[in-house]
Every structure is written in structure tokens, then in C-alpha cells.
Design an enzyme around this catalytic site. Sequence first.
Site, PDB file in Angstrom:
ATOM      1  N   ARG A  59       0.811  -1.214   0.000  1.00 10.04           N
ATOM      2  CA  ARG A  59       0.000   0.000   0.000  1.00 10.04           C
ATOM      3  C   ARG A  59       0.847   1.269   0.000  1.00 10.04           C
ATOM      4  O   ARG A  59       0.427   2.302  -0.495  1.00 10.04           O
ATOM      5  CB  ARG A  59      -1.000  -0.035   1.151  1.00 10.04           C
ATOM      6  CG  ARG A  59      -2.090  -1.102   0.919  1.00 10.04           C
ATOM      7  CD  ARG A  59      -2.980  -1.336   2.116  1.00 10.04           C
ATOM      8  NE  ARG A  59      -2.285  -1.805   3.287  1.00 10.04           N
ATOM      9  CZ  ARG A  59      -1.963  -3.081   3.539  1.00 10.04           C
ATOM     10  NH1 ARG A  59      -2.287  -4.019   2.685  1.00 10.04           N
ATOM     11  NH2 ARG A  59      -1.328  -3.422   4.636  1.00 10.04           N
ATOM     12  N   GLU A  96       3.342  -7.218  13.928  1.00 11.87           N
ATOM     13  CA  GLU A  96       2.469  -7.579  15.041  1.00 11.87           C
ATOM     14  C   GLU A  96       1.929  -8.992  14.883  1.00 11.87           C
ATOM     15  O   GLU A  96       1.420  -9.579  15.822  1.00 11.87           O
ATOM     16  CB  GLU A  96       1.334  -6.570  15.225  1.00 11.87           C
ATOM     17  CG  GLU A  96       0.345  -6.489  14.094  1.00 11.87           C
ATOM     18  CD  GLU A  96       0.731  -5.514  12.992  1.00 11.87           C
ATOM     19  OE1 GLU A  96      -0.191  -5.067  12.288  1.00 11.87           O
ATOM     20  OE2 GLU A  96       1.923  -5.209  12.795  1.00 11.87           O
TER      21      GLU A  96
END
Length: 175
Positions: A59, A96
Site C-alpha cells: 500500500r 504484530e
Amino acid sequence: MQINQALGLIRQIPDYPKPGILFQDITPLLAHPDGFRVTIETISELSPHSNVVAGIEARGFILGSAIALQKTIGFVPLRKKGKLPFSTFSRSYGLEYGEDELEIHTDSLSPDSKVLLVDDVLATGGTLCAALELISDAGGSIQEVAVLIEISELQGRAKIEAQFPGIRLISLITV
């Protein structure tokens, strides 16, 4: 359209890509021409001194290349391992929800490259720290880091500030 309206187009997807993750989906923003334009113009104005944009796969490519066009400057991709065809510098990092590796072409930046680093989300800071290291490895000077969304509870800003003190970090939304 105002920037707050544009950023309101971002939707949250719970439990993606795994349980416990609240994914920030920017595709509705990208699909909205006025929202996308305002977002790109806003980030471009916040980084007046850069002469190249670096974007993180995937992105960050979309945002970064549009910002580079808006600013009439070059774009440098930071890609996942094995995707660049020439000699590269490489850095591993934690996410994460796992681990990964980024690469940059060894000849993509020069000592006069003043880089705006762009990605969509700042979470734990691992991806951005690896990207900042790569920009340094390639000889560039970091001017700013710009993200659409900062997830404050994951403390990514603190990690970046500890590793790269004095870096200007711009986030358009903090959740």
C-alpha cells in the site's frame, strides 16, 4: 472534500488477517477520487523538502507513487525479499503478526536524496524501522515519515523515535 472526510472512508475489519487484529482497510479511500486526491495533496504539502519518495510494499507503493507524481519527484520501492531484480540491501523485521524482510536496490538513492518514507499504517514500527535502515544503507537522508494511520497502543512511534531520534513522523489518523 476535506481531509477528515477522506480519512473517514477508511474502514476497520476485525480479526483480519488473524484473530485480535483490527485491520485498517484503505481500499474505500483509494476508490474515491476526491478522497484519494485530498489525501495525496495533504501528505505532499506536509513534506516540502523531500526530493524522492520511498514507499513500502504494497500500500505504500500506491500512496508513495501518487505523492511522487504530485510533488514531481522520483519514487523508490521498498519490496519484500526476492522481488527486486538487481543488487539489494536487505533488512529483517518483526510485525504484530509475524516476521518479514524488505529490500531496496543498492543504487536507488544517492547522498543528495532527501527521502519522504511512506506507508499506510504505523503499528509496531518494525516495518518502518527496517525501511529507515534500508534508506540509510542506500545512502539517502530521511526527511520525514508519513503514514495514514498510527495504531498508538502498539507503540510503534516510540520504537522509531528510540532508534531514529529526531525523525519527523506524520500520521493523519491516530487510533
